[in-house]
Design a protein around this motif. Sequence first.
Motif, mmCIF file in Angstrom:
data_model
loop_
_atom_site.group_PDB
_atom_site.id
_atom_site.type_symbol
_atom_site.label_atom_id
_atom_site.label_comp_id
_atom_site.label_asym_id
_atom_site.label_seq_id
_atom_site.Cartn_x
_atom_site.Cartn_y
_atom_site.Cartn_z
ATOM 1 N N THR A 14 2.802 8.601 -6.567
ATOM 2 C CA THR A 14 3.009 10.081 -6.421
ATOM 3 C C THR A 14 4.288 10.433 -7.408
ATOM 4 O O THR A 14 4.293 11.324 -8.144
ATOM 5 C CB THR A 14 3.440 10.345 -5.197
ATOM 6 O OG1 THR A 14 2.398 10.006 -4.245
ATOM 7 C CG2 THR A 14 3.854 12.006 -4.770
ATOM 8 N N PHE A 15 5.178 9.598 -7.492
ATOM 9 C CA PHE A 15 6.361 9.515 -8.288
ATOM 10 C C PHE A 15 5.871 9.802 -9.827
ATOM 11 O O PHE A 15 6.470 10.586 -10.737
ATOM 12 C CB PHE A 15 7.189 8.629 -8.174
ATOM 13 C CG PHE A 15 8.679 8.429 -9.074
ATOM 14 C CD1 PHE A 15 9.526 9.309 -9.026
ATOM 15 C CD2 PHE A 15 8.560 7.307 -10.035
ATOM 16 C CE1 PHE A 15 10.517 9.324 -9.957
ATOM 17 C CE2 PHE A 15 9.426 7.618 -11.131
ATOM 18 C CZ PHE A 15 10.376 8.532 -11.056
ATOM 19 N N PHE A 50 4.162 12.669 -15.075
ATOM 20 C CA PHE A 50 3.226 12.623 -15.800
ATOM 21 C C PHE A 50 2.986 11.275 -16.518
ATOM 22 O O PHE A 50 2.685 11.544 -17.767
ATOM 23 C CB PHE A 50 3.392 14.122 -17.011
ATOM 24 C CG PHE A 50 3.574 15.160 -16.485
ATOM 25 C CD1 PHE A 50 2.482 15.758 -15.642
ATOM 26 C CD2 PHE A 50 4.776 15.762 -16.174
ATOM 27 C CE1 PHE A 50 2.685 17.117 -15.002
ATOM 28 C CE2 PHE A 50 4.911 16.983 -15.632
ATOM 29 C CZ PHE A 50 3.935 17.818 -15.095
ATOM 30 N N SER A 51 3.040 10.378 -15.835
ATOM 31 C CA SER A 51 2.924 8.916 -16.541
ATOM 32 C C SER A 51 2.088 8.137 -15.446
ATOM 33 O O SER A 51 2.363 6.933 -15.472
ATOM 34 C CB SER A 51 4.425 8.537 -16.784
ATOM 35 O OG SER A 51 4.904 8.241 -15.816
ATOM 36 N N LYS A 86 0.739 -1.280 -0.011
ATOM 37 C CA LYS A 86 -0.060 0.023 -0.045
ATOM 38 C C LYS A 86 0.775 1.217 -0.018
ATOM 39 O O LYS A 86 0.406 2.002 -0.703
ATOM 40 C CB LYS A 86 -0.964 -0.065 1.132
ATOM 41 C CG LYS A 86 -2.088 1.001 1.220
ATOM 42 C CD LYS A 86 -2.960 0.905 2.484
ATOM 43 C CE LYS A 86 -2.560 0.743 3.726
ATOM 44 N NZ LYS A 86 -2.049 1.965 4.427
ATOM 45 N N ASP A 87 1.829 1.250 0.943
ATOM 46 C CA ASP A 87 2.708 2.626 1.043
ATOM 47 C C ASP A 87 3.747 2.676 -0.288
ATOM 48 O O ASP A 87 3.866 3.703 -0.740
ATOM 49 C CB ASP A 87 3.652 2.567 2.356
ATOM 50 C CG ASP A 87 2.697 2.433 3.692
ATOM 51 O OD1 ASP A 87 1.688 3.187 3.445
ATOM 52 O OD2 ASP A 87 3.122 2.135 4.541
ATOM 53 N N GLY A 88 4.265 1.562 -0.855
ATOM 54 C CA GLY A 88 4.946 1.458 -1.726
ATOM 55 C C GLY A 88 4.069 2.186 -2.939
ATOM 56 O O GLY A 88 4.628 2.881 -3.846
ATOM 57 N N LEU A 89 3.236 1.356 -3.290
ATOM 58 C CA LEU A 89 2.027 1.742 -4.672
ATOM 59 C C LEU A 89 1.882 3.329 -4.299
ATOM 60 O O LEU A 89 1.943 4.027 -5.157
ATOM 61 C CB LEU A 89 0.857 0.909 -4.226
ATOM 62 C CG LEU A 89 -0.063 1.332 -5.623
ATOM 63 C CD1 LEU A 89 0.326 1.136 -6.706
ATOM 64 C CD2 LEU A 89 -1.348 0.569 -5.212
ATOM 65 N N GLU A 149 13.766 11.236 -4.979
ATOM 66 C CA GLU A 149 13.544 11.637 -3.630
ATOM 67 C C GLU A 149 12.624 10.730 -3.016
ATOM 68 O O GLU A 149 12.430 10.632 -1.873
ATOM 69 C CB GLU A 149 13.637 13.081 -3.698
ATOM 70 C CG GLU A 149 14.695 13.821 -3.923
ATOM 71 C CD GLU A 149 15.863 13.463 -2.641
ATOM 72 O OE1 GLU A 149 15.777 13.488 -1.690
ATOM 73 O OE2 GLU A 149 17.011 13.129 -3.244
ATOM 74 N N ALA A 150 11.229 10.551 -3.754
ATOM 75 C CA ALA A 150 10.270 10.005 -3.110
ATOM 76 C C ALA A 150 10.522 8.768 -2.644
ATOM 77 O O ALA A 150 10.005 8.392 -1.506
ATOM 78 C CB ALA A 150 9.351 9.879 -4.091
#
Length: 137
Positions: free
Chosen positions: A22-23, A28-29, A14-17, A116-117
């Motif tokens: 966000t990344f 824009f993908s 969940k957190d990784g997804l 960075e994310a």
Amino acid sequence: MAWPESVDTLLANKDGLAAFRTFLKSEFSEENVEFWLACEDFKKTKSSTKIASKAQKIYSDFIQADAPKEINIDFHTKNHISQNISEPTLSCFDDAQRLIYSLMAKDSFPRFLRSEAYKELVKKQQNGNQKRWLPFL
């Protein structure tokens, strides 16, 4: 943390997804992961009426020309889906989903691991693990 191992472990967490989405938004993908998730949900559909309506929604959101979240797939794959969308099956998006998964695995995922994310996520994960052990110090 197992995320660096594969896109699968990332997508299943969940957190990784959330961090990956966000990344992808920043690049824009994000339509790629949204399409992949929509296909995963679609493959679990049991009702034939829902199969038709969900397939149509995926098609209009991601596949058809000028779709709001159009994914970048080759003409042959897009054409094949277009020809079969009137009578969709649970596997009608499999080829496109494989292409998008491959794109994420070979292109977006390695960049995410350098971002960075991702570094923030690792830091948060490490801090969370340390806090858990504090009462025992």
